[in-house]
Design a protein around this motif. Structure first.
Motif, PDB file in Angstrom:
ATOM      1  N   ARG A 183      29.006  39.619  33.406  1.00  0.00           N
ATOM      2  CA  ARG A 183      27.860  40.171  32.677  1.00  0.00           C
ATOM      3  C   ARG A 183      28.016  41.652  32.353  1.00  0.00           C
ATOM      4  O   ARG A 183      27.193  42.224  31.636  1.00  0.00           O
ATOM      5  N   ILE A 184      29.068  42.283  32.859  1.00  0.00           N
ATOM      6  CA  ILE A 184      29.272  43.712  32.599  1.00  0.00           C
ATOM      7  C   ILE A 184      29.492  43.992  31.109  1.00  0.00           C
ATOM      8  O   ILE A 184      28.868  44.920  30.566  1.00  0.00           O
ATOM      9  N   PRO A 185      30.341  43.229  30.392  1.00  0.00           N
ATOM     10  CA  PRO A 185      30.508  43.518  28.953  1.00  0.00           C
ATOM     11  C   PRO A 185      29.192  43.422  28.171  1.00  0.00           C
ATOM     12  O   PRO A 185      28.942  44.245  27.274  1.00  0.00           O
ATOM     13  N   GLU A 186      28.360  42.457  28.497  1.00  0.00           N
ATOM     14  CA  GLU A 186      27.050  42.322  27.835  1.00  0.00           C
ATOM     15  C   GLU A 186      26.186  43.552  28.115  1.00  0.00           C
ATOM     16  O   GLU A 186      25.526  44.076  27.217  1.00  0.00           O
ATOM     17  N   TRP A 187      26.198  44.034  29.357  1.00  0.00           N
ATOM     18  CA  TRP A 187      25.417  45.216  29.716  1.00  0.00           C
ATOM     19  C   TRP A 187      25.911  46.432  28.936  1.00  0.00           C
ATOM     20  O   TRP A 187      25.109  47.219  28.424  1.00  0.00           O
ATOM     21  N   ILE A 188      27.239  46.584  28.825  1.00  0.00           N
ATOM     22  CA  ILE A 188      27.807  47.709  28.073  1.00  0.00           C
ATOM     23  C   ILE A 188      27.368  47.645  26.613  1.00  0.00           C
ATOM     24  O   ILE A 188      26.955  48.657  26.035  1.00  0.00           O
ATOM     25  N   GLU A 234      35.060  48.085  43.459  1.00  0.00           N
ATOM     26  CA  GLU A 234      35.796  47.413  42.380  1.00  0.00           C
ATOM     27  C   GLU A 234      35.153  47.688  41.027  1.00  0.00           C
ATOM     28  O   GLU A 234      35.842  47.934  40.033  1.00  0.00           O
ATOM     29  N   THR A 235      33.826  47.660  40.985  1.00  0.00           N
ATOM     30  CA  THR A 235      33.111  47.905  39.733  1.00  0.00           C
ATOM     31  C   THR A 235      33.270  49.358  39.294  1.00  0.00           C
ATOM     32  O   THR A 235      33.482  49.634  38.108  1.00  0.00           O
ATOM     33  N   ALA A 236      33.187  50.280  40.238  1.00  0.00           N
ATOM     34  CA  ALA A 236      33.377  51.699  39.914  1.00  0.00           C
ATOM     35  C   ALA A 236      34.761  51.917  39.316  1.00  0.00           C
ATOM     36  O   ALA A 236      34.900  52.622  38.306  1.00  0.00           O
ATOM     37  N   GLU A 237      35.763  51.305  39.906  1.00  0.00           N
ATOM     38  CA  GLU A 237      37.121  51.446  39.376  1.00  0.00           C
ATOM     39  C   GLU A 237      37.226  50.847  37.977  1.00  0.00           C
ATOM     40  O   GLU A 237      37.806  51.449  37.076  1.00  0.00           O
ATOM     41  N   LEU A 238      36.637  49.674  37.777  1.00  0.00           N
ATOM     42  CA  LEU A 238      36.659  49.006  36.479  1.00  0.00           C
ATOM     43  C   LEU A 238      36.016  49.875  35.398  1.00  0.00           C
ATOM     44  O   LEU A 238      36.516  49.959  34.280  1.00  0.00           O
ATOM     45  N   LEU A 239      34.913  50.528  35.737  1.00  0.00           N
ATOM     46  CA  LEU A 239      34.173  51.332  34.767  1.00  0.00           C
ATOM     47  C   LEU A 239      34.634  52.794  34.714  1.00  0.00           C
ATOM     48  O   LEU A 239      34.161  53.565  33.879  1.00  0.00           O
ATOM     49  N   GLY A 240      35.533  53.167  35.614  1.00  0.00           N
ATOM     50  CA  GLY A 240      36.016  54.544  35.636  1.00  0.00           C
ATOM     51  C   GLY A 240      34.989  55.519  36.173  1.00  0.00           C
ATOM     52  O   GLY A 240      34.930  56.669  35.725  1.00  0.00           O
ATOM     53  N   LEU A 241      34.173  55.069  37.120  1.00  0.00           N
ATOM     54  CA  LEU A 241      33.131  55.907  37.712  1.00  0.00           C
ATOM     55  C   LEU A 241      33.473  56.248  39.151  1.00  0.00           C
ATOM     56  O   LEU A 241      34.186  55.507  39.820  1.00  0.00           O
ATOM     57  N   SER A 242      32.909  57.338  39.644  1.00  0.00           N
ATOM     58  CA  SER A 242      33.011  57.641  41.071  1.00  0.00           C
ATOM     59  C   SER A 242      32.062  56.705  41.823  1.00  0.00           C
ATOM     60  O   SER A 242      31.141  56.112  41.223  1.00  0.00           O
ATOM     61  N   LEU A 243      32.272  56.578  43.121  1.00  0.00           N
ATOM     62  CA  LEU A 243      31.352  55.751  43.916  1.00  0.00           C
ATOM     63  C   LEU A 243      29.934  56.300  43.863  1.00  0.00           C
ATOM     64  O   LEU A 243      28.973  55.526  43.768  1.00  0.00           O
ATOM     65  N   ASN A 244      29.796  57.629  43.917  1.00  0.00           N
ATOM     66  CA  ASN A 244      28.456  58.218  43.839  1.00  0.00           C
ATOM     67  C   ASN A 244      27.769  57.871  42.521  1.00  0.00           C
ATOM     68  O   ASN A 244      26.585  57.511  42.513  1.00  0.00           O
ATOM     69  N   SER A 245      28.494  57.969  41.418  1.00  0.00           N
ATOM     70  CA  SER A 245      27.918  57.622  40.112  1.00  0.00           C
ATOM     71  C   SER A 245      27.563  56.145  40.052  1.00  0.00           C
ATOM     72  O   SER A 245      26.535  55.771  39.474  1.00  0.00           O
ATOM     73  N   ASN A 257      34.341  31.879  42.215  1.00  0.00           N
ATOM     74  CA  ASN A 257      34.378  30.423  42.123  1.00  0.00           C
ATOM     75  C   ASN A 257      34.517  30.086  40.644  1.00  0.00           C
ATOM     76  O   ASN A 257      34.788  30.962  39.833  1.00  0.00           O
ATOM     77  N   ASP A 258      34.322  28.841  40.261  1.00  0.00           N
ATOM     78  CA  ASP A 258      34.536  28.452  38.865  1.00  0.00           C
ATOM     79  C   ASP A 258      33.619  29.164  37.877  1.00  0.00           C
ATOM     80  O   ASP A 258      33.979  29.379  36.730  1.00  0.00           O
ATOM     81  N   HIS A 259      32.425  29.541  38.301  1.00  0.00           N
ATOM     82  CA  HIS A 259      31.435  30.078  37.362  1.00  0.00           C
ATOM     83  C   HIS A 259      31.036  31.525  37.628  1.00  0.00           C
ATOM     84  O   HIS A 259      30.434  32.144  36.782  1.00  0.00           O
ATOM     85  N   LEU A 260      31.365  32.030  38.790  1.00  0.00           N
ATOM     86  CA  LEU A 260      30.823  33.315  39.174  1.00  0.00           C
ATOM     87  C   LEU A 260      31.892  34.170  39.828  1.00  0.00           C
ATOM     88  O   LEU A 260      32.590  33.717  40.735  1.00  0.00           O
ATOM     89  N   GLN A 261      32.026  35.393  39.356  1.00  0.00           N
ATOM     90  CA  GLN A 261      32.910  36.358  39.994  1.00  0.00           C
ATOM     91  C   GLN A 261      32.080  37.568  40.363  1.00  0.00           C
ATOM     92  O   GLN A 261      31.481  38.199  39.493  1.00  0.00           O
ATOM     93  N   LEU A 262      32.029  37.851  41.649  1.00  0.00           N
ATOM     94  CA  LEU A 262      31.260  38.979  42.139  1.00  0.00           C
ATOM     95  C   LEU A 262      32.207  40.084  42.570  1.00  0.00           C
ATOM     96  O   LEU A 262      33.193  39.845  43.258  1.00  0.00           O
ATOM     97  N   LEU A 263      31.884  41.297  42.146  1.00  0.00           N
ATOM     98  CA  LEU A 263      32.684  42.461  42.482  1.00  0.00           C
ATOM     99  C   LEU A 263      31.938  43.328  43.485  1.00  0.00           C
ATOM    100  O   LEU A 263      30.707  43.371  43.496  1.00  0.00           O
TER     101      LEU A 263
END
Length: 68
Positions: free
Chosen positions: A51-56, A14-25, A4-10
């Protein structure tokens, strides 16, 4: 992806692919790091994309502090 305008949920996949991780990881991360920007809704995890960039950055800062 849910959006929506303020929130994008993955999804976990999708998050594993974005971060280059396996699903198990990715699931290991979700279950062991309470600072990761995710919530569990029933049996499903959702991750707040903006919030992922802030976490990284926090993880990198934490790693640098631990080195010293």
């Amino acid at each position: 992806m849910i959006t929506n305008d303020h929130l994008q949920l993955l999804s976990v996949a999708e998050t594993a692919e974005l971060l280059g991780l396996s699903l198990n990881s990715m699931y290991m991360l979700l279950n062991t790091d309470p600072s990761f920007p995710a919530i569990r809704i029933g049996k499903k995890w959702v991750i707040q994309e903006n919030r992922i960039p802030e976490w990284i950055t926090q993880q990198m800062t934490k790693k640098n502090v631990d080195k010293n």
